[in-house]
Design a protein around this motif. Structure first.
Motif, PDB file in Angstrom:
ATOM      1  N   LEU A   8       0.810  -1.216   0.000  1.00  0.00           N
ATOM      2  CA  LEU A   8       0.000   0.000   0.000  1.00  0.00           C
ATOM      3  C   LEU A   8       0.844   1.268   0.000  1.00  0.00           C
ATOM      4  CD1 LEU A   8      -2.854  -1.031   2.463  1.00  0.00           C
ATOM      5  CD2 LEU A   8      -2.835  -1.088  -0.037  1.00  0.00           C
ATOM      6  N   LEU A   9       2.156   1.130   0.170  1.00  0.00           N
ATOM      7  CA  LEU A   9       3.034   2.284   0.043  1.00  0.00           C
ATOM      8  C   LEU A   9       3.382   2.579  -1.417  1.00  0.00           C
ATOM      9  CD1 LEU A   9       5.488   1.689   3.032  1.00  0.00           C
ATOM     10  CD2 LEU A   9       3.499   3.204   2.935  1.00  0.00           C
ATOM     11  N   SER A  10       3.037   1.646  -2.312  1.00  0.00           N
ATOM     12  CA  SER A  10       3.261   1.876  -3.739  1.00  0.00           C
ATOM     13  C   SER A  10       2.011   2.493  -4.357  1.00  0.00           C
ATOM     14  CB  SER A  10       3.596   0.567  -4.458  1.00  0.00           C
ATOM     15  OG  SER A  10       2.439  -0.258  -4.566  1.00  0.00           O
ATOM     16  N   ARG A  11       2.217   3.260  -5.405  1.00  0.00           N
ATOM     17  CA  ARG A  11       1.099   3.969  -6.024  1.00  0.00           C
ATOM     18  C   ARG A  11       0.079   3.001  -6.631  1.00  0.00           C
ATOM     19  NH1 ARG A  11       2.756   8.812  -9.871  1.00  0.00           N
ATOM     20  NH2 ARG A  11       3.629   9.405  -7.836  1.00  0.00           N
ATOM     21  N   GLY A  12       0.569   1.929  -7.280  1.00  0.00           N
ATOM     22  CA  GLY A  12      -0.341   1.001  -7.944  1.00  0.00           C
ATOM     23  C   GLY A  12      -1.243   0.268  -6.975  1.00  0.00           C
ATOM     24  N   ASP A  13      -0.677  -0.305  -5.911  1.00  0.00           N
ATOM     25  CA  ASP A  13      -1.486  -1.049  -4.945  1.00  0.00           C
ATOM     26  C   ASP A  13      -2.369  -0.115  -4.116  1.00  0.00           C
ATOM     27  OD1 ASP A  13      -0.485  -3.386  -5.868  1.00  0.00           O
ATOM     28  OD2 ASP A  13       0.672  -3.902  -4.095  1.00  0.00           O
ATOM     29  N   THR A  61       0.753  -6.001   4.203  1.00  0.00           N
ATOM     30  CA  THR A  61       0.044  -4.874   3.596  1.00  0.00           C
ATOM     31  C   THR A  61       1.003  -3.864   2.978  1.00  0.00           C
ATOM     32  OG1 THR A  61       0.007  -3.585   5.663  1.00  0.00           O
ATOM     33  CG2 THR A  61      -1.864  -5.074   5.243  1.00  0.00           C
ATOM     34  N   TYR A  62       2.316  -4.054   3.130  1.00  0.00           N
ATOM     35  CA  TYR A  62       3.273  -3.078   2.603  1.00  0.00           C
ATOM     36  C   TYR A  62       4.649  -3.708   2.477  1.00  0.00           C
ATOM     37  CZ  TYR A  62       5.195  -2.623   7.308  1.00  0.00           C
ATOM     38  OH  TYR A  62       5.785  -2.879   8.522  1.00  0.00           O
ATOM     39  N   GLN A  63       5.511  -3.017   1.754  1.00  0.00           N
ATOM     40  CA  GLN A  63       6.922  -3.391   1.655  1.00  0.00           C
ATOM     41  C   GLN A  63       7.758  -2.158   1.951  1.00  0.00           C
ATOM     42  OE1 GLN A  63       7.683  -5.090  -2.209  1.00  0.00           O
ATOM     43  NE2 GLN A  63       5.940  -6.501  -2.087  1.00  0.00           N
ATOM     44  N   ALA A  64       8.775  -2.332   2.754  1.00  0.00           N
ATOM     45  CA  ALA A  64       9.649  -1.210   3.067  1.00  0.00           C
ATOM     46  C   ALA A  64      10.551  -0.910   1.878  1.00  0.00           C
ATOM     47  CB  ALA A  64      10.495  -1.536   4.294  1.00  0.00           C
ATOM     48  N   PRO A  65      10.885   0.363   1.657  1.00  0.00           N
ATOM     49  CA  PRO A  65      11.856   0.700   0.608  1.00  0.00           C
ATOM     50  C   PRO A  65      13.166  -0.046   0.828  1.00  0.00           C
ATOM     51  CG  PRO A  65      10.807   2.681   1.469  1.00  0.00           C
ATOM     52  CD  PRO A  65      10.383   1.549   2.367  1.00  0.00           C
TER      53      PRO A  65
END
Length: 224
Positions: free
Chosen positions: A149-154, A178-182
């Motif tokens: 959810l930190l990415s624009r697409g998701d 729900t997310y991936q860290a940079p």
């Protein structure tokens, strides 16, 4: 070094690329500040407004509309089952602890751990004794690969779900999927978690739903 003629009558000026970039940045910052609209409320006007309407209960005595609830526990301890029981009560209009009638609300399950067949078996067992489920109140998404959810697409994908179904009660998890860290950050770094938290806050403000997240504890360091 490039030579830029500012006026035909002036001598050419030597600008380095760094100087030109600083000048361009200054112009852009000025344009941004000029476009900002500032709003505020004066105290007398605020006091003249009618009292705010209290937020309604989704589950009376437990969760208000717009609340966030993070349920943590060790893996396999029944967190997902518990949240699904809450959701089925909300969708069927039955308080999950007292069995008293409550207002029925639209719900959404975003499951990032189990497939639809596993979800079907559990929800089917829950809906049978309730005998009051009606089509259209529970929508289910299974995405075992997780989302970021930190990415624009998701983020657009999740917002499209909210826009389509307009749920008032959402359960989602596990949290760590729900997310991936940079690449240069750890999954539990404070600024990464804060970025995710702001995303959920923004969606809840704009779409007005109660959010229940499933987290793990015991072998993960989850600051939630």
């Amino acid at each position: 070094v490039r030579q830029l003629a500012v006026e035909p009558s002036l001598e050419p000026i030597d600008w380095t690329l760094e100087q030109a970039q600083r000048g361009l940045d200054a112009v852009k910052e000025h344009q941004r500040s000029a476009a900002v609209t500032v709003e505020s409320t004066e105290l007398a006007d605020l006091l003249a407004q009618p009292p705010p309407v209290a937020k309604p209960w989704v589950i009376p005595g437990l969760l208000l509309l717009g609340d966030t609830f993070v349920l943590t526990g060790s893996e396999g301890s029944g967190k997902a089952t518990y949240l699904r029981q809450l959701l089925m009560g909300v969708a069927c209009g039955v308080h999950p602890f007292t069995d008293r009638p409550i207002q029925r609300r639209s719900t959404l399950i975003v499951d990032l751990q189990e497939d639809l067949s596993e979800i079907r078996n559990e929800l089917g067992a829950m809906s049978t004794p309730l005998r009051s489920y009606e089509p259209g109140w529970v929508h289910i998404v299974s995405r075992r690969q997780g989302v970021n959810l930190l990415s624009r697409g998701d983020a657009r994908w999740f917002e499209a779900l909210l826009e389509k179904h307009r749920p008032e009660f959402v359960i989602m998890g596990p949290l760590k999927k729900t997310y991936q860290a940079p690449g240069d950050k750890g999954i539990w770094d404070d600024d990464v978690i804060e970025g995710l938290h702001r995303k959920f806050d923004d969606w809840q403000v704009r779409y007005g739903f109660t959010l229940c997240l499933e987290g793990h504890a015991g072998h993960d360091r989850e600051p939630w």
